[in-house]
Motif scaffolding. Structure first.
Motif, PDB file in Angstrom:
ATOM      1  N   UNK A  52       0.828  -7.798   1.034  1.00 30.77           N
ATOM      2  CA  UNK A  52       0.552  -6.836   0.178  1.00 30.77           C
ATOM      3  C   UNK A  52      -0.647  -6.310   0.052  1.00 30.77           C
ATOM      4  N   UNK A  53      -1.776  -7.360   0.346  1.00 27.68           N
ATOM      5  CA  UNK A  53      -3.218  -7.081   0.088  1.00 27.68           C
ATOM      6  C   UNK A  53      -3.623  -6.144   1.336  1.00 27.68           C
ATOM      7  N   UNK A  54      -2.984  -6.490   2.597  1.00 27.92           N
ATOM      8  CA  UNK A  54      -3.432  -5.609   3.467  1.00 27.92           C
ATOM      9  C   UNK A  54      -2.778  -4.238   3.490  1.00 27.92           C
ATOM     10  N   UNK A  55      -1.599  -4.043   3.095  1.00 29.36           N
ATOM     11  CA  UNK A  55      -0.969  -2.881   2.708  1.00 29.36           C
ATOM     12  C   UNK A  55      -1.621  -2.025   1.726  1.00 29.36           C
ATOM     13  N   UNK A  56      -2.246  -2.832   0.659  1.00 25.00           N
ATOM     14  CA  UNK A  56      -2.983  -2.282  -0.359  1.00 25.00           C
ATOM     15  C   UNK A  56      -4.500  -1.551   0.102  1.00 25.00           C
ATOM     16  N   UNK A  57      -5.075  -2.258   0.928  1.00 22.70           N
ATOM     17  CA  UNK A  57      -6.190  -1.905   1.607  1.00 22.70           C
ATOM     18  C   UNK A  57      -5.870  -0.361   2.572  1.00 22.70           C
ATOM     19  N   UNK A 105       5.982   1.958  -0.889  1.00 22.15           N
ATOM     20  CA  UNK A 105       6.641   0.580  -0.357  1.00 22.15           C
ATOM     21  C   UNK A 105       6.010  -0.689  -1.417  1.00 22.15           C
ATOM     22  N   UNK A 106       4.572  -0.323  -1.712  1.00 22.09           N
ATOM     23  CA  UNK A 106       4.179  -1.472  -2.409  1.00 22.09           C
ATOM     24  C   UNK A 106       5.063  -1.588  -3.711  1.00 22.09           C
ATOM     25  N   UNK A 107       5.515  -0.602  -4.375  1.00 22.32           N
ATOM     26  CA  UNK A 107       6.161  -0.605  -5.605  1.00 22.32           C
ATOM     27  C   UNK A 107       7.557  -1.086  -5.368  1.00 22.32           C
ATOM     28  N   UNK A 108       8.149  -1.060  -4.214  1.00 24.38           N
ATOM     29  CA  UNK A 108       9.406  -1.858  -3.825  1.00 24.38           C
ATOM     30  C   UNK A 108       9.335  -3.301  -3.936  1.00 24.38           C
ATOM     31  N   UNK A 109       8.128  -3.773  -3.134  1.00 20.10           N
ATOM     32  CA  UNK A 109       7.722  -5.201  -2.949  1.00 20.10           C
ATOM     33  C   UNK A 109       7.239  -5.932  -4.261  1.00 20.10           C
ATOM     34  N   UNK A 110       6.455  -5.001  -5.220  1.00 24.81           N
ATOM     35  CA  UNK A 110       6.125  -5.575  -6.392  1.00 24.81           C
ATOM     36  C   UNK A 110       7.097  -6.001  -7.517  1.00 24.81           C
ATOM     37  N   UNK A 111       7.939  -4.756  -7.536  1.00 27.14           N
ATOM     38  CA  UNK A 111       9.095  -4.784  -8.535  1.00 27.14           C
ATOM     39  C   UNK A 111      10.359  -5.420  -8.036  1.00 27.14           C
ATOM     40  N   UNK A 112      10.534  -6.762  -8.279  1.00 27.02           N
ATOM     41  CA  UNK A 112      11.539  -7.678  -7.766  1.00 27.02           C
ATOM     42  C   UNK A 112      12.770  -7.365  -8.711  1.00 27.02           C
ATOM     43  N   UNK A 113      12.885  -7.082  -9.879  1.00 27.26           N
ATOM     44  CA  UNK A 113      14.246  -6.715 -10.550  1.00 27.26           C
ATOM     45  C   UNK A 113      14.286  -5.449 -10.833  1.00 27.26           C
ATOM     46  N   UNK A 114      13.339  -4.774 -11.816  1.00 30.38           N
ATOM     47  CA  UNK A 114      13.569  -3.325 -12.317  1.00 30.38           C
ATOM     48  C   UNK A 114      12.610  -2.428 -11.478  1.00 30.38           C
ATOM     49  N   UNK A 115      13.510  -1.797 -10.498  1.00 32.61           N
ATOM     50  CA  UNK A 115      12.942  -0.866  -9.634  1.00 32.61           C
ATOM     51  C   UNK A 115      13.083   0.690 -10.011  1.00 32.61           C
ATOM     52  N   UNK A 116      12.800   0.972 -11.192  1.00 34.98           N
ATOM     53  CA  UNK A 116      12.977   2.265 -11.807  1.00 34.98           C
ATOM     54  C   UNK A 116      11.623   3.124 -11.379  1.00 34.98           C
ATOM     55  N   UNK A 183       2.819  14.988  -9.096  1.00 36.98           N
ATOM     56  CA  UNK A 183       4.143  14.525  -9.765  1.00 36.98           C
ATOM     57  C   UNK A 183       4.072  12.884  -9.244  1.00 36.98           C
ATOM     58  N   UNK A 184       3.280  12.628  -8.102  1.00 34.45           N
ATOM     59  CA  UNK A 184       3.275  11.135  -7.914  1.00 34.45           C
ATOM     60  C   UNK A 184       2.694  10.619  -8.545  1.00 34.45           C
ATOM     61  N   UNK A 185       0.979  11.376  -8.880  1.00 36.13           N
ATOM     62  CA  UNK A 185       0.077  10.515  -9.653  1.00 36.13           C
ATOM     63  C   UNK A 185       0.408  10.372 -10.962  1.00 36.13           C
ATOM     64  N   UNK A 186       1.590  11.217 -11.511  1.00 35.74           N
ATOM     65  CA  UNK A 186       1.924  10.915 -12.649  1.00 35.74           C
ATOM     66  C   UNK A 186       2.760   9.808 -12.934  1.00 35.74           C
ATOM     67  N   UNK A 187       3.277   9.250 -11.637  1.00 32.49           N
ATOM     68  CA  UNK A 187       4.016   7.837 -11.821  1.00 32.49           C
ATOM     69  C   UNK A 187       3.027   6.800 -12.413  1.00 32.49           C
ATOM     70  N   UNK A 188       1.738   6.891 -12.143  1.00 29.69           N
ATOM     71  CA  UNK A 188       0.814   5.786 -12.299  1.00 29.69           C
ATOM     72  C   UNK A 188       0.658   5.722 -13.991  1.00 29.69           C
ATOM     73  N   UNK A 189       1.084   6.454 -14.747  1.00 34.28           N
ATOM     74  CA  UNK A 189       0.879   6.419 -16.163  1.00 34.28           C
ATOM     75  C   UNK A 189       1.324   5.243 -16.620  1.00 34.28           C
ATOM     76  N   UNK A 190       2.648   4.890 -16.418  1.00 36.49           N
ATOM     77  CA  UNK A 190       3.109   3.484 -17.131  1.00 36.49           C
ATOM     78  C   UNK A 190       2.402   2.240 -16.422  1.00 36.49           C
ATOM     79  N   UNK A 191       2.071   2.217 -15.187  1.00 41.16           N
ATOM     80  CA  UNK A 191       1.314   1.135 -14.691  1.00 41.16           C
ATOM     81  C   UNK A 191       0.024   1.148 -15.505  1.00 41.16           C
TER      82      UNK A 191
END
Length: 227
Positions: A52-57, A105-116, A183-191
């Motif tokens: 995840x760290x490599x993908x994040x970089x 992809x990071x969102x999928x890997x980091x949210x193990x239960x709730x994937x909304x 729209x993609x940037x707006x998805x960061x609001x919750x995080x």
């Protein structure tokens, strides 16, 4: 009949061109700040996850390149240097799409239960991909020479002109692509609701002109404030 213009066409003549450049440069700066905060958030939440760290970089690098492309678009208008303008568009939307893929992809890997959030970002990513395909195909057809020459510099279209429908398809696709990025940037609001930013200034000397070696060995009190 109403004729929609390309996003770049709105910034080809002054004074609109000046405002267009300022707006995009500011947007690029805000985009860099947003991407960096997102990078730090993912970093501290996954300190022991090497993949995840490599993908994040990689995501941060792609995001910075995309923002640089936005600056190129802002400072090389369509009517002045079309080649650089197209290069900037490819960097912004092309590399920016890969940034969106990495973050999805990071969102999928980091949210193990709730994937909304992952599902929302995936939908926006598919929206972006569909806009790119539609814009690419319609642009290739429009500028193929079937409907005339030098159409890339044409600003105003009449509904009775040959190629008008293809032009509208390409234009709508470009605006749709731009809004998908927003729209993609707006998805960061919750995080980002889970983040508090601070500015810390640390003194390394007693004055602005010199640094006392002993000063750096002493405990220093950070000068901090909320951002």
């Amino acid at each position: 009949m109403f004729s929609l213009q390309f996003a770049s066409d709105t910034g080809t003549v002054p004074p609109e061109r000046c405002l267009f450049g300022i707006m995009l440069n500011v947007s690029a700066l805000l985009g860099i700040a947003t991407m960096y905060v997102r990078y730090k958030q993912v970093f501290y939440l996954n300190l022991e996850e090497a993949a995840i760290l490599k993908l994040n970089k990689a995501g941060l690098v792609l995001g910075m390149v995309s923002c640089f492309g936005l600056c190129v678009i802002a400072n090389f208008q369509k009517s002045t240097l079309i080649v650089m303008h197209v290069v900037g568009a490819c960097l912004t939307f092309g590399v920016g799409t890969f940034y969106m893929i990495v973050q999805t992809i990071l969102s999928y890997k980091m949210q193990l239960t709730k994937k909304s959030v992952f599902r929302i970002r995936l939908v926006v990513l598919l929206w972006c991909a569909a806009s790119i395909v539609s814009m690419f195909i319609s642009s290739v057809i429009l500028y193929s020479g079937w409907y005339g020459v030098d159409l890339i510099q044409k600003l105003h279209w009449n509904s009775n002109e040959k190629g008008y429908s293809i032009h509208m398809t390409s234009t709508v696709s470009e605006w749709s692509l731009a809004f998908s990025f927003l729209g993609f940037f707006l998805t960061y609001i919750r995080d980002f609701q889970k983040i508090t930013l601070h500015v810390v200034v640390q003194l390394d000397g007693y004055s602005l002109n010199c640094t006392n070696p002993q000063f750096t060995d002493e405990p220093r009190q950070p000068i901090s404030g909320n951002l």
